[in-house]
Write a protein that holds these residues in place. Structure first.
Motif, PDB file in Angstrom:
ATOM      1  N   GLN A   1      73.781  70.870  18.878  1.00  0.00           N
ATOM      2  CA  GLN A   1      73.763  69.920  17.765  1.00  0.00           C
ATOM      3  C   GLN A   1      74.497  68.641  18.148  1.00  0.00           C
ATOM      4  O   GLN A   1      74.045  67.544  17.847  1.00  0.00           O
TER       5      GLN A   1
ATOM      6  N   ASP B   1      74.727  56.316  30.385  1.00  0.00           N
ATOM      7  CA  ASP B   1      73.311  56.368  29.997  1.00  0.00           C
ATOM      8  C   ASP B   1      72.366  56.337  31.177  1.00  0.00           C
ATOM      9  O   ASP B   1      71.151  56.307  30.991  1.00  0.00           O
TER      10      ASP B   1
ATOM     11  N   ARG C   1      77.921  58.663  18.285  1.00  0.00           N
ATOM     12  CA  ARG C   1      78.128  58.074  19.618  1.00  0.00           C
ATOM     13  C   ARG C   1      79.355  57.160  19.631  1.00  0.00           C
ATOM     14  O   ARG C   1      80.170  57.216  20.551  1.00  0.00           O
TER      15      ARG C   1
ATOM     16  N   GLU D   1      72.529  61.602  20.810  1.00  0.00           N
ATOM     17  CA  GLU D   1      71.306  60.870  21.152  1.00  0.00           C
ATOM     18  C   GLU D   1      70.685  60.165  19.960  1.00  0.00           C
ATOM     19  O   GLU D   1      69.965  59.178  20.132  1.00  0.00           O
ATOM     20  N   THR D   2      70.947  60.654  18.738  1.00  0.00           N
ATOM     21  CA  THR D   2      70.230  60.133  17.571  1.00  0.00           C
ATOM     22  C   THR D   2      71.098  59.453  16.525  1.00  0.00           C
ATOM     23  O   THR D   2      70.573  58.716  15.686  1.00  0.00           O
ATOM     24  N   ASP D   3      72.388  59.677  16.541  1.00  0.00           N
ATOM     25  CA  ASP D   3      73.269  59.148  15.496  1.00  0.00           C
ATOM     26  C   ASP D   3      74.246  58.141  16.101  1.00  0.00           C
ATOM     27  O   ASP D   3      75.190  58.531  16.800  1.00  0.00           O
TER      28      ASP D   3
ATOM     29  N   GLU E   1      72.338  66.551  20.477  1.00  0.00           N
ATOM     30  CA  GLU E   1      71.278  65.874  19.724  1.00  0.00           C
ATOM     31  C   GLU E   1      71.834  64.707  18.906  1.00  0.00           C
ATOM     32  O   GLU E   1      71.236  63.637  18.853  1.00  0.00           O
ATOM     33  N   LEU E   2      72.988  64.925  18.272  1.00  0.00           N
ATOM     34  CA  LEU E   2      73.585  63.856  17.470  1.00  0.00           C
ATOM     35  C   LEU E   2      74.024  62.680  18.331  1.00  0.00           C
ATOM     36  O   LEU E   2      73.913  61.525  17.912  1.00  0.00           O
TER      37      LEU E   2
END
Length: 98
Positions: A70, A94, A82, A76-78, A73-74
């Motif tokens: 989780q 990156d 980050r 990468e998406t939130d 994933e976060l």
């Protein structure tokens, strides 16, 4: 890494824990140790240190329900997750290793 204020650490902790509490806060990371530190030295500086330790643990161990996956994933998406990571843990690389 710049010094993080209590207000920022508290806000970051609150945001992450709203996504899910860190995995095993009574075993792997004994939050009772933070309580003992706060009772001994009840200052914003100590609170900031405790919050930052818990935030780092959240990134290291993942959440209670989603685990480390989780967090990956976060990251990468939130954008907020980050930013919190980079503020408390360090910069993300990156670049691809291809």
């Amino acid at each position: 890494m710049a010094k993080v204020t209590y207000e920022v650490a508290y806000r970051d902790h609150k945001y992450l824990w709203a996504l899910g509490p860190a995995h095993d806060m009574t075993g792997g990371y004994e939050d009772q140790g933070d309580l003992a530190l706060m009772l001994k030295t009840p200052t914003k500086a100590m609170a900031t240190k405790c919050l930052t330790g818990q935030i780092k643990y959240w990134f290291q161990m993942g959440t209670e329900t989603g685990g480390k996956q989780q967090v990956v994933e976060l990251l990468e998406t939130d954008p907020m997750v980050r930013a919190i990571f980079e503020r408390h843990v360090g910069m993300l690389d990156d670049t691809d290793d291809e």
